[in-house]
Each structure stands twice: as structure tokens, then as C-alpha cells.
Design an enzyme around this catalytic site. Sequence first.
Site, short mmCIF file in Angstrom:
data_model
loop_
_atom_site.label_atom_id
_atom_site.label_comp_id
_atom_site.label_asym_id
_atom_site.label_seq_id
_atom_site.Cartn_x
_atom_site.Cartn_y
_atom_site.Cartn_z
N LYS A 210 -1.43 -12.04 -40.34
CA LYS A 210 -1.71 -11.26 -41.70
C LYS A 210 -2.41 -9.94 -41.47
CE LYS A 210 -4.58 -12.11 -45.65
NZ LYS A 210 -5.91 -12.97 -46.41
N GLU A 216 -5.78 -11.32 -29.70
CA GLU A 216 -4.77 -12.45 -29.30
C GLU A 216 -3.33 -12.25 -29.45
OE1 GLU A 216 -7.48 -13.16 -31.13
OE2 GLU A 216 -8.77 -14.68 -30.18
O1 LIG Z 1 -3.49 -13.80 -39.28
P1 LIG Z 1 -4.22 -12.91 -38.62
O2 LIG Z 1 -4.77 -11.55 -39.38
O3 LIG Z 1 -3.98 -12.51 -37.00
O4 LIG Z 1 -5.82 -13.85 -38.25
C1 LIG Z 1 -5.91 -15.02 -37.65
C2 LIG Z 1 -6.84 -15.81 -37.87
O5 LIG Z 1 -8.03 -15.27 -37.42
C3 LIG Z 1 -9.06 -15.47 -38.63
O6 LIG Z 1 -9.23 -14.53 -39.20
C4 LIG Z 1 -10.20 -15.89 -37.81
O7 LIG Z 1 -10.55 -15.17 -36.86
C5 LIG Z 1 -8.55 -16.77 -39.19
O8 LIG Z 1 -9.02 -16.86 -40.44
C6 LIG Z 1 -6.83 -16.34 -39.46
O9 LIG Z 1 -6.20 -17.49 -39.85
#
Ligand SMILES: O=P(O)(O)OC[C@H]1O[C@](O)(CO)[C@@H](O)[C@@H]1O
Length: 555
Positions: A210, A216
Site C-alpha cells: 500500500k 521487507e
Molecule cells: O502494504 P504495505 O504498505 O507494504 O504495509 C504492509 C504492512 O505493514 C504495516 O503497516 C505494519 O508495519 C501493516 O499495517 C501493513 O499491512
Amino acid sequence: MAKASTHLTQLDEWRALLEHQASMANVHMRELFNQDPQRFQRFFTEAAGISLDYSKNLITDDTMDLLMALARRCELPQRIEAMFRGDTINVTENRPALHVALRNLSDDAIEVDGQNIMPDVRETLARMEEFVWRIRSTQWRGFSNKPFTDVVSIGIGGSFLGPKLVSASLKPYWHGQLNCHYVANIDGSHITEVLRHINPETTLFLIQSKSFRTQETLENTKVAREWFLHNGGSEEQIGKHFVAVTAKPQAAIDFGIAEENIFPMWDWVGGRYSLWSAIGLPTALTIGMDNFRSLLSGAHSMDRHFRNTPLEQNLPVILALLGVWYGNFWGSDAHAILPYDHYLRGLPAHLQQLDMESNGKCVTQHGDPVDYQTGPIIWGGAGANGQHAYHQLLHQGTCLSPADFIIPLQTHNPVANHHAILFANCLSQTQALMQGKTEAEARTELEALGLPPEEVNRLARHKVIPGNKPSNTLLFDRATPRTVGALIALYEHKTYAQGVIWDVDSFDQWGVELGKQLGEGILQRLQSPTTPGSGSDSSTDGLIALFRSRHHNGH
Ligand SMILES: O=P(O)(O)OC[C@H]1O[C@](O)(CO)[C@@H](O)[C@@H]1O
């Protein structure tokens, strides 16, 4: 707006529940079942293909009345409506939480800042449909013109757990020629093990983030890209093999993803509620778009149930209030999720994020410290496996962890007598938890074995099982796209309903940020001997020095 939460424990409804709990403290569920042959019917309800038997709980009609009164006092019906209406219920991030819009199959408009968001949702579904069709029908192929055989989804948290759960839950619906893999962890072993088994010519990578700034995910994407380029792929061919889903398209473009390969997400969808969006693409690719739409329709029927059904018959509300009952009035701080379905074995992991990231909060939505317990520790695993592992603690341990037993009436794989045995195991566990075994019963059993009196005396107490341990049994016909959609939506709404009672913002997750911030500085210190910053604390300094000593030595 809900009742100011610092006063939650001062409410008459709260006090009434405290008094009621005291009156229930010495009641055993065995007696409750003996007194009322209709107890099962009294505490059984159904919605959207999911049945709930909550009769094996430490409750009476009075308990449920008092819990419902608390929910009304906390304005739960109004808060449910506020969510569906698109109010700014995520107050700290100043936005609505509209995962329900992603599966809104009605003609109703849903507005954010005066704009109907449904056209964007539908357009994205149509784009997904076309994309899924092109991959599955082999119109869209890899750089050497071979059809895709593998999809690798790279993402973490909500961009991983939800789609992974749904893909695994619906394995019987998978496309025979398309395998699906998930890479989440920054532990290099994860991506190494996935890349080891796939062919770059026939692999499609879905980058799921998102924010498009999750360490990671970005690091794993770089590794995947390098692997692709070193194994026959070229820069020009990246567009055929890398697709992204994100609410930050520019960040994805800057990273090297072709603009036309980017599917949107929106700020009004929380990560842990996003499997219904284009984040569900790996699922849609494996089960097909018709099945993905059935998943949405199952969730949508649970949404309608949650929105339109009186609290007394409302499945998510009942589950939520039972959790409040045990967490706030019986001192329980854990809740087990026990799916008796191999395909649903990922459910505890998904619900851990859903529930613990949503309600693991220590201030109210107004910023006041809470003086009551909020979200419990969610744990669990597949039944019947757990019976030979942690169920001992459920039966005779000293902590109280109510449990949800989740089981289909029918199996996709009718092997020998397995499903009847599985079902019997599930029911025997809930029965044993409820009724337990008295010392007199234990003695009778030991005597029947012909043991001498001193052996009976020595062993009887060890064989006593207190019972009176609460559980819910959730049933559905079979793990189909519709029932899986309804089941996950049920837990989403349970989580929100509890957040309303506890008056927390269930849609932010500030707690995860500190570790990320500190991690940046620590990484610099691990990698560069000249980076200042020692003296933070002796433990962290000592562990950094240990890591560096191993790396200086060439390990
Ligand atoms: O979709 P993104 O922005 O990579 O975030 C992954 C996950 O990391 C978090 O923000 C927690 O670190 C979650 O709420 C989210 O689902």
C-alpha cells in the site's frame, strides 16, 4: 461519537456486568446445560452461511442482556452505521475505513469527501478481471513466449497474510497450471527458497505494498529483479513480469514498475483489511475472477447482516461481546482460533494481525489512557493437530483462553472416515472444555481399571479437568469462496465492534513504527563501523558489537 472511554468502567452498564460476573463466579456450565435442555437453541444463530453455537459459554440470558445494554450505551449501532456511511472513523489518520466498499455489490453509492468511490472500485475489479483472464488464458506470456506457471507475491503484513490465507483456503479452486508463492520475510532464506523452485521465463511477480515503502517488500523486490535479470530476463522485459498493487503509484514507477502494470489501492482501505482489493490479485489469479467475486459476495452478505441485524442476533456483535465479557470481566487475556480444516490453517495468522494490530491499543481514540484491557493475544492453529500439543493447557492450565472452533460440515476431500473423525474430535474438545471431569468421576474411572486405592488416591487429582472453559463453535457447509468471504468479514466486524466498546481507533497502528525507526539507525551501525550512536543501551550496543565481530571475522 462513542461515550468518552475514560468513563467506560464508570458506566452503570459496566458495573452491572461486574456484579453479574460475581454472581456467576461459582456457576458451572454443566449445571447451566442440565437446567435448560433448550440451551443450544437459545444460544445458536446463523448468518451468511455461517452458524454459531455459543451455548458453551459462561453466560445466561441475563449476561447477554447486560452485554447488549453495554453495547447500546457505547452507541455500537450508530458506530456500525458510521463505518458503512464512510465517516472518518480512523480518527488519528483522519480517514474512513471502507473495506466494505470493496465488496459492496449493491447499487448504493459510498462517498469519501463528497465523491462516490464505487466507480473506482468497479473499474479496478474490471481491470483485475481482464488481467486475470489474460494470464490464465495464456494471452499474456513471459519473455520467451511461454505461459506463466508461477505467481510470486511479494508483500508483508496485510499485503501478505490475507491473500495467502484466502489462496490456501480455496486450494480446491486453483487453476491447475498456475502455482502461487508468497514472499514476505526479510530473512533471505524466504526468497531464496521460493526462487530455487521457479523459472524466470514463466514467473510473474506481484509487488504488493500500500505504502510502497515497506523495507521487507522493497528489498525482496530488488532481489527478485536482480534474479530475473541474471537469469535470462532483460530490462525491457521487466514490464512483462513485474506488476504492482499500491496506493502510491509514483513510488512504484520510480522503483521501475511500468505505469500500466500498477493496480490502485486507496487510503481508505487499511492494510489488514485489503485482501478484497487488488491486493487480492494473487488469489484471483489462482482461483479465477468468478470465484474471487463469490468471495466478495460472501463478505458482502456478512456486511449486510452486520449492518441490518439487531444486536441480539448479530454474529459479529455476539462474538465481540463475548470477548469483552471474558477480557474485561473474567481476566482472560488470550483468545484461540482453532480451524478444524486443513485449508483454513492460515486463519490464526491472519486474525492475529487483524485483531492485534487493530485493538492492541492503550489509549482511547481521544488519546486518554485506558484503565481496562483491550485486545487479547490471538493465537491458535489447525485442529486436530493442536489437541496433541497445546490443548493440555486449555484443559488443565491456569490461564483462561476462550476458543473458537471452526469446522465445515462437509469436506472437499472425503477420504475414508476422516471427516467424521475430525468432526468428532472437534466436538469432543468443546464438550470436554465445557464439562470437564470431576474428582469423583476420575476416581470411578481409576477404580474401574482395578487400581489399588493408594494408586487411585495418587492419580485422581491429576486426572481432574475443571471444565467450565468457554468455546464457540462456528460451522459452515464447506470452505467455498462465499463462506470463506463471510467468515473473514465476520472477524473483521467483530474486531471493529470490540474497538467501539473499548473506544480505540481500530484502524491505526502507530505501535509498529518505533521498531522501524530504530531499525534504520541500528542497520547503519551494523554496516558501518564509523556510524556514531553507541551508548543507546548496553544490551543493544553489546549485540551490535557481537554481530560486527562475526562479520569482521568473515562469517
Ligand atoms: O502494504 P504495505 O504498505 O507494504 O504495509 C504492509 C504492512 O505493514 C504495516 O503497516 C505494519 O508495519 C501493516 O499495517 C501493513 O499491512
